[in-house]
Design an enzyme around this catalytic site. Structure first.
Site, PDB file in Angstrom:
ATOM      1  N   PRO A 193       0.830  -1.207   0.000  1.00 59.50           N
ATOM      2  CA  PRO A 193       0.000   0.000   0.000  1.00 59.50           C
ATOM      3  C   PRO A 193       0.862   1.253   0.000  1.00 59.50           C
ATOM      4  CG  PRO A 193       0.014  -1.025   2.180  1.00 59.50           C
ATOM      5  CD  PRO A 193       0.737  -1.957   1.258  1.00 59.50           C
ATOM      6  N   CYS A 219       0.240   5.443   0.277  1.00 53.81           N
ATOM      7  CA  CYS A 219      -0.571   6.652   0.392  1.00 53.81           C
ATOM      8  C   CYS A 219      -0.196   7.631  -0.715  1.00 53.81           C
ATOM      9  CB  CYS A 219      -0.303   7.346   1.722  1.00 53.81           C
ATOM     10  SG  CYS A 219      -1.129   6.598   3.105  1.00 53.81           S
ATOM     11  N   ALA A 230      -3.350   3.010   2.503  1.00 51.76           N
ATOM     12  CA  ALA A 230      -4.007   3.140   3.807  1.00 51.76           C
ATOM     13  C   ALA A 230      -5.265   3.975   3.633  1.00 51.76           C
ATOM     14  CB  ALA A 230      -3.068   3.802   4.805  1.00 51.76           C
ATOM     15  N   GLN A 273      -5.982  -1.610   2.206  1.00 54.67           N
ATOM     16  CA  GLN A 273      -5.512  -1.509   3.592  1.00 54.67           C
ATOM     17  C   GLN A 273      -6.450  -0.574   4.349  1.00 54.67           C
ATOM     18  OE1 GLN A 273      -1.917   0.800   4.616  1.00 54.67           O
ATOM     19  NE2 GLN A 273      -1.158  -1.057   5.602  1.00 54.67           N
ATOM     20  N   TYR A 294       0.223   3.488  13.746  1.00 52.66           N
ATOM     21  CA  TYR A 294      -1.161   3.962  13.681  1.00 52.66           C
ATOM     22  C   TYR A 294      -1.993   3.295  14.784  1.00 52.66           C
ATOM     23  CZ  TYR A 294       0.678   6.174   9.588  1.00 52.66           C
ATOM     24  OH  TYR A 294       1.461   6.954   8.769  1.00 52.66           O
ATOM     25  N   ARG A 343      -1.197  -6.260   8.569  1.00 55.07           N
ATOM     26  CA  ARG A 343       0.168  -5.732   8.448  1.00 55.07           C
ATOM     27  C   ARG A 343       0.586  -5.251   9.835  1.00 55.07           C
ATOM     28  NH1 ARG A 343       3.133  -1.270   4.428  1.00 55.07           N
ATOM     29  NH2 ARG A 343       4.458  -2.898   3.581  1.00 55.07           N
ATOM     30  N   LEU A 378      13.163  -2.451   0.966  1.00 56.99           N
ATOM     31  CA  LEU A 378      14.417  -2.421   0.205  1.00 56.99           C
ATOM     32  C   LEU A 378      14.714  -3.736  -0.503  1.00 56.99           C
ATOM     33  CD1 LEU A 378      16.821  -0.149   2.252  1.00 56.99           C
ATOM     34  CD2 LEU A 378      15.681   0.308   0.092  1.00 56.99           C
ATOM     35  N   ARG A 423       8.557   1.418  -3.175  1.00 58.88           N
ATOM     36  CA  ARG A 423       9.389   2.307  -3.997  1.00 58.88           C
ATOM     37  C   ARG A 423       9.893   1.603  -5.248  1.00 58.88           C
ATOM     38  NH1 ARG A 423      13.005   3.884   1.094  1.00 58.88           N
ATOM     39  NH2 ARG A 423      12.446   1.724   1.486  1.00 58.88           N
TER      40      ARG A 423
HETATM   41  C1  LIG Z   1       4.929   6.811  -1.175  1.00 62.79           C
HETATM   42  C2  LIG Z   1       4.776   5.776  -0.097  1.00 62.79           C
HETATM   43  C3  LIG Z   1       3.565   5.637   0.534  1.00 62.79           C
HETATM   44  C4  LIG Z   1       3.392   4.649   1.520  1.00 62.79           C
HETATM   45  N1  LIG Z   1       2.149   4.460   2.072  1.00 62.79           N
HETATM   46  C5  LIG Z   1       1.939   3.402   2.878  1.00 62.79           C
HETATM   47  C6  LIG Z   1       0.626   3.039   3.273  1.00 62.79           C
HETATM   48  O1  LIG Z   1      -0.365   3.617   2.827  1.00 62.79           O
HETATM   49  N2  LIG Z   1       0.498   2.013   4.138  1.00 62.79           N
HETATM   50  C7  LIG Z   1       1.571   1.311   4.602  1.00 62.79           C
HETATM   51  O2  LIG Z   1       1.398   0.381   5.392  1.00 62.79           O
HETATM   52  N3  LIG Z   1       2.810   1.591   4.193  1.00 62.79           N
HETATM   53  C8  LIG Z   1       3.019   2.592   3.330  1.00 62.79           C
HETATM   54  N4  LIG Z   1       4.278   2.826   2.851  1.00 62.79           N
HETATM   55  C9  LIG Z   1       5.358   1.883   3.172  1.00 62.79           C
HETATM   56  C10 LIG Z   1       5.476   0.843   2.064  1.00 62.79           C
HETATM   57  O3  LIG Z   1       4.285   0.092   1.929  1.00 62.79           O
HETATM   58  C11 LIG Z   1       6.679  -0.103   2.280  1.00 62.79           C
HETATM   59  O4  LIG Z   1       6.464  -0.864   3.440  1.00 62.79           O
HETATM   60  C12 LIG Z   1       8.006   0.622   2.407  1.00 62.79           C
HETATM   61  O5  LIG Z   1       8.105   1.688   1.488  1.00 62.79           O
HETATM   62  C13 LIG Z   1       9.177  -0.335   2.210  1.00 62.79           C
HETATM   63  O6  LIG Z   1       9.138  -0.958   0.946  1.00 62.79           O
HETATM   64  P1  LIG Z   1      10.063  -0.444  -0.293  1.00 62.79           P
HETATM   65  O7  LIG Z   1      11.486  -0.492   0.203  1.00 62.79           O
HETATM   66  O8  LIG Z   1       9.779  -1.405  -1.421  1.00 62.79           O
HETATM   67  O9  LIG Z   1       9.642   0.960  -0.585  1.00 62.79           O
HETATM   68  C14 LIG Z   1       4.482   3.820   1.900  1.00 62.79           C
HETATM   69  C15 LIG Z   1       5.716   4.014   1.269  1.00 62.79           C
HETATM   70  C16 LIG Z   1       5.872   4.948   0.272  1.00 62.79           C
HETATM   71  C17 LIG Z   1       7.211   5.065  -0.421  1.00 62.79           C
END
Ligand SMILES: Cc1cc2nc3c(=O)[nH]c(=O)nc-3n(C[C@H](O)[C@H](O)[C@H](O)COP(=O)(O)O)c2cc1C
Length: 377
Positions: free
Chosen positions: A35, A37, A69, A112, A195, A242, A313, A336
């Site tokens: 997810p 945001c 979220a 979510q 949260y 989660r 990551l 990302r």
């Molecule tokens: C732009 C952005 C928005 C995110 N929004 C949420 C979200 O809505 N809910 C959530 O649980 N995590 C959120 N995260 C965290 C990601 O879901 C993820 O756990 C975190 O970025 C690590 O993964 P990655 O290294 O592939 O980015 C967000 C991350 C980013 C970069």
């Protein structure tokens, strides 16, 4: 088994592209979109930005797309621009986006559901992300398990009484009912990143002296009540949780408590658990690096039978393949990574030697050197 296609592309049957069941859901591979945001809604309503964002990810080849979220109440939004699912307007706005995506993609879509608790009422991140006081135009009074603010100097949340707990639990149920009506295939209950439901789990934010605070059994009580109610409202479909595997703060929520919680949610019909970390306390010390959350998922995997998702990551194809092939987790989630490269699952399939689903409109775009890569959606 190795199978040579029409050209030099060699099929290898990688673990990352094996199908998996999550509750009633059949997923075609082990890649899920985490997810994210977008802070781009108006009064909780999705719009064309969400169609663009989710639409491109719906045709990425990942097995499951998770909507950001989504607040179950206006005061549960992290920012004033969060998506919500609390009334007919927010439901029909989401319905319009989903209808457009569904017309062209059959990727399973989850959502979510969240209440931000004491981390609500903030500015969007690109404008600084500060907390708004209740008397500011984009602000409101926050609520939490206890009257303990997230950061020093912030307006204190109100400690929820039993009526407040019931109101928020019922809002989760109402959103779950709306999600079911919208044809969403999975609900992910947000118990991570500091949260509201995480605020109940962690002794750093939960200072209650009633049946919802103190012992781990008491701290888990409210998140488990919400899960049971959502599980009931979303009968016949898949529910996941989660959770932050640790607060990364001495004396906070940790991996042993996470394993206990994971068993409890599994006993209550949860179909998968997604292990992230942190977000509860400004003093967190996170050892950020490739795979930094994988050991947390591995610990939970040894405690439960349901599928465990890891995230954080994960960028490399061999990196992802190794996580699944060595049994450290059952699925990987990307945030990302997949925004940077929305065709990451295609590239992973080409590199690892698997087939991947592609829209029929793109079948003729299959790279010449990877003939046999695409399967029709
Ligand atoms: C732009 C952005 C928005 C995110 N929004 C949420 C979200 O809505 N809910 C959530 O649980 N995590 C959120 N995260 C965290 C990601 O879901 C993820 O756990 C975190 O970025 C690590 O993964 P990655 O290294 O592939 O980015 C967000 C991350 C980013 C970069």
């Amino acid at each position: 088994m190795r199978r040579r296609c029409r050209t030099s592309f060699i099929m290898r049957n990688p673990a990352l592209f094996q199908p998996i069941h999550v509750g009633t859901l059949d997923l075609s591979n082990r890649i899920v979109i985490a997810p994210m945001c977008q802070y781009s809604a108006q009064n909780g309503c999705m719009n064309d930005w969400h169609l663009i964002h989710l639409g491109q990810l719906a045709i990425s080849g990942a097995a499951l797309l998770t909507i950001e979220a989504t607040a179950v109440l206006p005061d549960g939004r992290i920012t004033w621009a969060d998506v919500g699912l609390w009334n007919d307007e927010t439901e029909s706005a989401m319905g319009r986006v989903l209808e457009s995506i569904r017309r062209w993609s059959d990727v399973p879509i989850g959502i979510q559901l969240n209440h931000a608790g004491r981390k609500a009422s903030t500015e969007v991140p690109w404008a600084g992300g500060r907390q708004f006081a209740p008397n500011e135009s984009h602000g409101w009074q926050t609520v939490a398990p206890s009257a303990v603010p997230y950061a020093e100097g912030e307006v204190s949340p109100l400690a929820l009484d039993h009526d407040g707990l019931r109101r928020i639990r019922d809002a989760f149920v109402a959103s779950a009912t709306r999600a079911s009506r919208l044809g969403l295939e999975l609900i992910q209950l947000h118990c991570a990143h500091g949260y509201l439901l995480h605020q109940f789990l962690s002794p750093l934010s939960n200072r209650r002296d009633d049946e919802y605070g103190g012992s781990i059994e008491n701290r888990m009580r409210y998140p488990l009540e919400v899960l049971e109610a959502v599980r009931e409202a979303f009968r016949g479909k898949s529910v996941s949780v989660r959770v932050s595997g640790t607060d990364w703060v001495e004396g906070g929520w940790d991996i042993d408590q996470t394993c206990t919680f994971a068993k409890m949610v599994e006993d209550r019909g949860c179909d998968a658990i997604h292990i992230s970390s942190g977000g509860l306390h400004p003093a967190q010390q996170i050892p950020v690096g490739p795979n930094y959350q994988v050991p947390l998922a591995r610990a939970v995997k040894s405690a439960v039978r349901m599928p465990v998702v890891t995230v954080g990551l994960i960028t490399g194809f061999e990196q992802a393949e190794a996580i699944i092939a060595t049994g450290e987790a059952d699925m990987i989630a990307l945030a990302r990574t997949i925004v940077y490269d929305p065709r990451w699952p295609w590239h992973a399939a080409a590199e690892l030697g698997a087939r991947v689903r592609a829209p029929k409109q793109y079948l003729r775009t299959e790279p010449q050197r990877f003939q046999g890569l695409f399967e029709s959606e």
